[in-house]
Scaffold this motif. Structure first.
Motif, PDB file in Angstrom:
ATOM      1  N   ALA A 422      11.429   5.529   4.395  1.00  0.00           N
ATOM      2  CA  ALA A 422      10.685   4.992   5.532  1.00  0.00           C
ATOM      3  C   ALA A 422       9.316   4.481   5.143  1.00  0.00           C
ATOM      4  O   ALA A 422       8.773   3.587   5.791  1.00  0.00           O
ATOM      5  CB  ALA A 422      10.551   6.068   6.615  1.00  0.00           C
ATOM      6  N   VAL A 423       8.730   5.019   4.074  1.00  0.00           N
ATOM      7  CA  VAL A 423       7.391   4.604   3.681  1.00  0.00           C
ATOM      8  C   VAL A 423       7.365   3.154   3.217  1.00  0.00           C
ATOM      9  O   VAL A 423       6.320   2.513   3.209  1.00  0.00           O
ATOM     10  CB  VAL A 423       6.840   5.548   2.584  1.00  0.00           C
ATOM     11  CG1 VAL A 423       7.414   5.194   1.226  1.00  0.00           C
ATOM     12  CG2 VAL A 423       5.320   5.508   2.532  1.00  0.00           C
ATOM     13  N   HIS A 424       8.515   2.622   2.842  1.00  0.00           N
ATOM     14  CA  HIS A 424       8.578   1.238   2.361  1.00  0.00           C
ATOM     15  C   HIS A 424       8.758   0.232   3.487  1.00  0.00           C
ATOM     16  O   HIS A 424       8.727  -0.975   3.239  1.00  0.00           O
ATOM     17  CB  HIS A 424       9.727   1.085   1.357  1.00  0.00           C
ATOM     18  CG  HIS A 424       9.548   1.914   0.137  1.00  0.00           C
ATOM     19  ND1 HIS A 424       8.553   1.684  -0.775  1.00  0.00           N
ATOM     20  CD2 HIS A 424      10.214   3.011  -0.308  1.00  0.00           C
ATOM     21  CE1 HIS A 424       8.618   2.575  -1.748  1.00  0.00           C
ATOM     22  NE2 HIS A 424       9.610   3.399  -1.485  1.00  0.00           N
ATOM     23  N   GLU A 425       8.940   0.712   4.690  1.00  0.00           N
ATOM     24  CA  GLU A 425       9.198  -0.182   5.805  1.00  0.00           C
ATOM     25  C   GLU A 425       7.963  -0.235   6.691  1.00  0.00           C
ATOM     26  O   GLU A 425       7.714   0.678   7.469  1.00  0.00           O
ATOM     27  CB  GLU A 425      10.420   0.310   6.590  1.00  0.00           C
ATOM     28  CG  GLU A 425      11.663   0.386   5.716  1.00  0.00           C
ATOM     29  CD  GLU A 425      12.817   1.078   6.395  1.00  0.00           C
ATOM     30  OE1 GLU A 425      12.672   1.454   7.572  1.00  0.00           O
ATOM     31  OE2 GLU A 425      13.860   1.250   5.738  1.00  0.00           O
ATOM     32  N   PRO A 426       7.170  -1.277   6.556  1.00  0.00           N
ATOM     33  CA  PRO A 426       5.883  -1.308   7.246  1.00  0.00           C
ATOM     34  C   PRO A 426       5.988  -1.288   8.762  1.00  0.00           C
ATOM     35  O   PRO A 426       5.008  -0.999   9.445  1.00  0.00           O
ATOM     36  CB  PRO A 426       5.249  -2.611   6.755  1.00  0.00           C
ATOM     37  CG  PRO A 426       6.340  -3.398   6.142  1.00  0.00           C
ATOM     38  CD  PRO A 426       7.414  -2.451   5.724  1.00  0.00           C
ATOM     39  N   TRP A 427       7.175  -1.560   9.296  1.00  0.00           N
ATOM     40  CA  TRP A 427       7.313  -1.533  10.760  1.00  0.00           C
ATOM     41  C   TRP A 427       7.738  -0.162  11.271  1.00  0.00           C
ATOM     42  O   TRP A 427       7.886   0.040  12.455  1.00  0.00           O
ATOM     43  CB  TRP A 427       8.340  -2.580  11.188  1.00  0.00           C
ATOM     44  CG  TRP A 427       9.622  -2.469  10.436  1.00  0.00           C
ATOM     45  CD1 TRP A 427      10.693  -1.696  10.724  1.00  0.00           C
ATOM     46  CD2 TRP A 427       9.946  -3.143   9.228  1.00  0.00           C
ATOM     47  NE1 TRP A 427      11.672  -1.835   9.784  1.00  0.00           N
ATOM     48  CE2 TRP A 427      11.245  -2.732   8.848  1.00  0.00           C
ATOM     49  CE3 TRP A 427       9.272  -4.070   8.416  1.00  0.00           C
ATOM     50  CZ2 TRP A 427      11.880  -3.211   7.698  1.00  0.00           C
ATOM     51  CZ3 TRP A 427       9.905  -4.537   7.280  1.00  0.00           C
ATOM     52  CH2 TRP A 427      11.187  -4.107   6.930  1.00  0.00           C
ATOM     53  N   ARG A 428       7.955   0.784  10.367  1.00  0.00           N
ATOM     54  CA  ARG A 428       8.324   2.143  10.782  1.00  0.00           C
ATOM     55  C   ARG A 428       7.175   3.093  10.479  1.00  0.00           C
ATOM     56  O   ARG A 428       6.780   3.259   9.336  1.00  0.00           O
ATOM     57  CB  ARG A 428       9.590   2.607  10.030  1.00  0.00           C
ATOM     58  CG  ARG A 428      10.857   1.912  10.496  1.00  0.00           C
ATOM     59  CD  ARG A 428      12.046   2.381   9.687  1.00  0.00           C
ATOM     60  NE  ARG A 428      12.290   3.814   9.847  1.00  0.00           N
ATOM     61  CZ  ARG A 428      13.200   4.480   9.125  1.00  0.00           C
ATOM     62  NH1 ARG A 428      13.912   3.850   8.212  1.00  0.00           N
ATOM     63  NH2 ARG A 428      13.377   5.767   9.325  1.00  0.00           N
ATOM     64  N   ARG A 429       6.637   3.693  11.500  1.00  0.00           N
ATOM     65  CA  ARG A 429       5.486   4.570  11.314  1.00  0.00           C
ATOM     66  C   ARG A 429       5.773   6.014  11.743  1.00  0.00           C
ATOM     67  O   ARG A 429       4.943   6.885  11.590  1.00  0.00           O
ATOM     68  CB  ARG A 429       4.277   4.050  12.115  1.00  0.00           C
ATOM     69  CG  ARG A 429       3.721   2.719  11.585  1.00  0.00           C
ATOM     70  CD  ARG A 429       3.054   2.905  10.239  1.00  0.00           C
ATOM     71  NE  ARG A 429       2.415   1.694   9.779  1.00  0.00           N
ATOM     72  CZ  ARG A 429       2.930   0.881   8.863  1.00  0.00           C
ATOM     73  NH1 ARG A 429       4.092   1.155   8.313  1.00  0.00           N
ATOM     74  NH2 ARG A 429       2.282  -0.203   8.500  1.00  0.00           N
TER      75      ARG A 429
END
Length: 463
Positions: A422-429
């Motif tokens: 998830a850390v690689h997906e900038p739209w997932r926080r």
């Protein structure tokens, strides 16, 4: 009694050093000379990280020479003038040096030869000191160099390697010859805080340890960003504290698929050297033009600044750029991803990226830096010039637990919980307060960047 000068350039070692061996064969005194060439400073090659590493290397080289009964003579100024002055002062009859392959090195060598011949002093230039296989030793039919790596690698592998030379048993240096004080790291500004130490002793110990404990897993782990399983020998190869030939020789003797994969990577270094030797203009011009009209203007400059600072909004890109700033070195996979993002997602000129890398990389080498950038940008030797590396997919694949990103982008340490990807997906926080973590939104959506690049390269009609 003959006196010879050994001019050190990118070969700062006593092991496997053909120029020194040749100079000692005369049986006379030897002047081990290093010139801090002011032309290197003016050309912009003297970046703080490389100056700091160089200082370590010179101190270590002087220490090694003193153990042999000699010492290093250091001068500053124009290289041709300082070598000529040392030749005159020592009444030397010959100068030995390693061959260089950039346009800068070749022009300097020609000037030096002319100046020495006017004094009746012979210049001996030794091939195969800074590369495992000298440029020009293997060429394809009908061309002066290989433009594709794989056929070059096949021929390169078949070339016999000379047995590495041991360090000399001793040497005598003319007592009256003066030397400047050895440079040090103190007083240098702009040095990366995590910069590694330089010197032959450090390089040889790193090579020994890596071959003994880590080379066997190189094939499986060399792209593991967080695992940091590469050799980290690039700076030692750049400064010549390790001989490329000896590295290949020793890795080959260690055997195994990991060592073989590592030797293939060392071959890339020789490949780029032979390309640049044949096409010196490729240091600043497209090797193969794609008629790019790179983005210019205020928006492109802002994107370039964000990329330099590691604030693009794409975590694996930002982690790589921050590692570069802190260590003066970057994982090879990180270099590929960061370069692809700048040239193909942001569509910014590869020369801007190459210039920034050279300002920080301790292993900043003209041939490898410029031609690797061209390979990624699609203007070089890559047979798939329009490939684009997706930073999200690259992060998931080569940093699946997110450990590399969390190490270098600490504001994202709390993203994703147990889901490392998830850390690689900038739209997932995952509920994290974006303002609180002070991490930027992506500069551009990946599909938009890809569409812009494909339009610019004429791969799809402009909509």
């Amino acid at each position: 009694m003959t006196v010879s000068v050994v001019l050190f350039t990118s070969d700062l070692r006593v092991h496997d050093h053909p120029p020194m061996r040749a100079a000692l064969e005369g049986g006379g005194e030897v002047v081990p000379l290093f010139v801090r060439d002011r032309a290197v400073d003016r050309a912009g090659f003297a970046a703080p990280n490389r100056l700091a590493f160089l200082a370590d290397c010179l101190v270590d080289l002087d220490r090694a020479l003193r153990r042999l009964g000699g010492r290093l003579v250091v001068r500053s100024g124009d290289l041709v003038e300082e070598v000529s002055r040392a030749v005159r002062q020592a009444e030397a009859e010959e100068v030995h040096m390693a061959a260089g392959y950039t346009a800068f090195a070749r022009a300097r060598e020609a000037r030096l030869r002319q100046a020495l011949e006017a004094r009746g002093c012979r210049l001996h230039v030794h091939e195969g000191v800074c590369t495992a296989v000298p440029p020009g030793d293997v060429t394809p039919q009908g061309s002066d160099h290989f433009a594709v790596f794989t056929p070059y690698f096949r021929r390169w592998q078949a070339e016999p390697l000379r047995t590495p030379l041991p360090a000399p048993q001793g040497l005598r240096v003319p007592a009256a010859l003066r030397s400047e004080e050895l440079p040090g790291r103190s007083g240098l500004s702009g040095v990366s805080p995590g910069l590694a130490r330089g010197g032959e002793q450090e390089g040889r110990e790193r090579l020994r340890s890596w071959l003994s404990h880590h080379a066997h897993a190189y094939e499986q782990r060399h792209d593991d960003l967080a695992g940091d399983a590469t050799s980290r020998l690039s700076a030692h190869l750049h400064f010549g504290t390790l001989s490329a030939g000896e590295v290949v020789f020793r890795a080959g003797r260690s055997g195994g698929a990991g060592a073989a994969a590592f030797v293939r990577q060392v071959c890339w270094r020789d490949f780029h050297q032979q390309v640049l030797a044949a096409r010196p203009e490729a240091a600043g011009q497209d090797y193969r033009s794609r008629d790019d009209r790179w983005r210019r203007g205020r928006e492109a400059e802002a994107d370039l600044s964000a990329w330099r600072e590691g604030r693009t909004g794409y975590p694996v890109v930002d982690a790589a750029m921050r590692q570069l700033a802190h260590e003066g070195w970057m994982h090879n996979r990180g270099r590929l991803v960061a370069a692809s993002f700048l040239t193909k997602t942001l569509y910014v000129d590869w020369r801007e990226g190459a210039r920034h890398f050279l300002s920080l990389l301790v292993d900043g080498d003209v041939a490898n830096n410029q031609l690797n950038w061209q390979w990624v940008a699609g203007t070089g030797t890559d047979t798939r010039p329009n490939r684009v590396l997706n930073p999200v997919l690259q992060g998931r694949r080569y940093d699946p637990d997110g450990a590399y990103v969390r190490r270098w982008v600490p504001e994202l340490a709390g993203v994703g919980g147990l889901d490392g990807a998830a850390v690689h997906e900038p739209w997932r926080r995952s509920g994290l307060d974006r303002a609180a973590c002070d991490y930027p939104d992506p500069l551009i959506a990946l599909p938009d960047g890809l569409a812009r690049f494909r339009h610019a390269r004429g791969l799809v009609p402009q909509g």
